[in-house]
Design a protein around this motif. Structure first.
Motif: not given
Length: 239
Positions: A1-29
């Motif tokens: 249970m205690k590991r959920r939040k740190p793992e979610m944060i770690r996953g979010a941080r790892a996806n920052v570069p691709v999330a920026a691109s997703a936001m860009a082509y999301g704006s096209v949509l």
């Protein structure tokens, strides 16, 4: 249970570069959706219920006063058949998990956080909560981008002039490079590309996505197995 939040944060941080691109082509949509007359409520419902960029582009392209529901559903089904392969590749990560856990996590699996998780899995440090954290972050970035494009659609009539239409291609090229493991991937990648090009030329619709994925997977399965070096890492419990 205690590991959920740190793992979610770690996953979010790892996806920052691709999330920026997703936001860009999301704006096209979003811009395209504004031109079709979709409301912000339509857009948010689509983002939540579908959450699949390529499928949403097709849905918006087919949008009209008299919605072709059957044709739209079939097109989305074809495009999203690749998630059968994505789900199969995640089976080791979900081993021992219950059905509800799998269903809750898989709804937020996109190509981007799947690719990031697969790269992380090679070091043995990926967890289902890492995957989920990346999915949540991507959903927020994607939804923000589509709403920005939708609300500002009247100001951007030609998104290609700002190269926003290239963001989709750029992010998947970067993801493919990140998944490259060496010469053992050459044949499956060539087979997948050739199959996709052939099907794209001779069949209408988005069947080339499924054909390329299946052809590459079968080629890799039938080809010679190469041992892959995996770094040892501390076990990270997933819940």
């Amino acid at each position: 249970m205690k590991r959920r939040k740190p793992e979610m944060i770690r996953g979010a941080r790892a996806n920052v570069p691709v999330a920026a691109s997703a936001m860009a082509y999301g704006s096209v949509l979003g811009v395209l959706a504004a031109q079709k007359g979709l409301s912000w409520l339509d857009m948010m419902y689509m983002n939540t219920a579908v959450f699949a960029g390529a499928a949403q582009f097709v849905m918006v392209d087919m949008w009209s006063n008299h919605l072709p529901v059957f044709e739209m559903t079939l097109a989305v089904l074809v495009i999203n058949l690749r998630y059968l392969l994505i789900g199969a590749s995640l089976d080791p990560l979900f081993s021992g998990r219950g059905v509800l856990h799998k269903m809750g996590m898989m709804h937020l699996v996109a190509d981007e956080n799947w690719a990031v998780t697969m790269s992380e899995q090679r070091t043995g440090s990926a967890t289902t909560w890492f995957l989920f954290g990346g999915g949540v972050f991507l959903y927020l970035a994607w939804s923000s981008g589509t709403l920005i494009g939708l609300l500002g659609g009247g100001f951007i009539t030609r998104p290609e002039e700002y190269a926003l239409d290239f963001a989709f291609t750029a992010v998947f090229t970067a993801l493919a490079v990140g998944l490259w493991r060496g010469k053992g991937d050459v044949i499956p990648w060539i087979v997948a590309g050739a199959a996709a090009l052939l099907v794209h030329k001779f069949l209408p619709g988005k069947w080339y996505i499924v054909a390329g994925g299946l052809a590459g997977a079968v080629s890799a399965m039938l080809g010679p197995c190469e041992p892959v070096e995996v770094e040892e890492a501390e076990d990270v419990p997933s819940y």
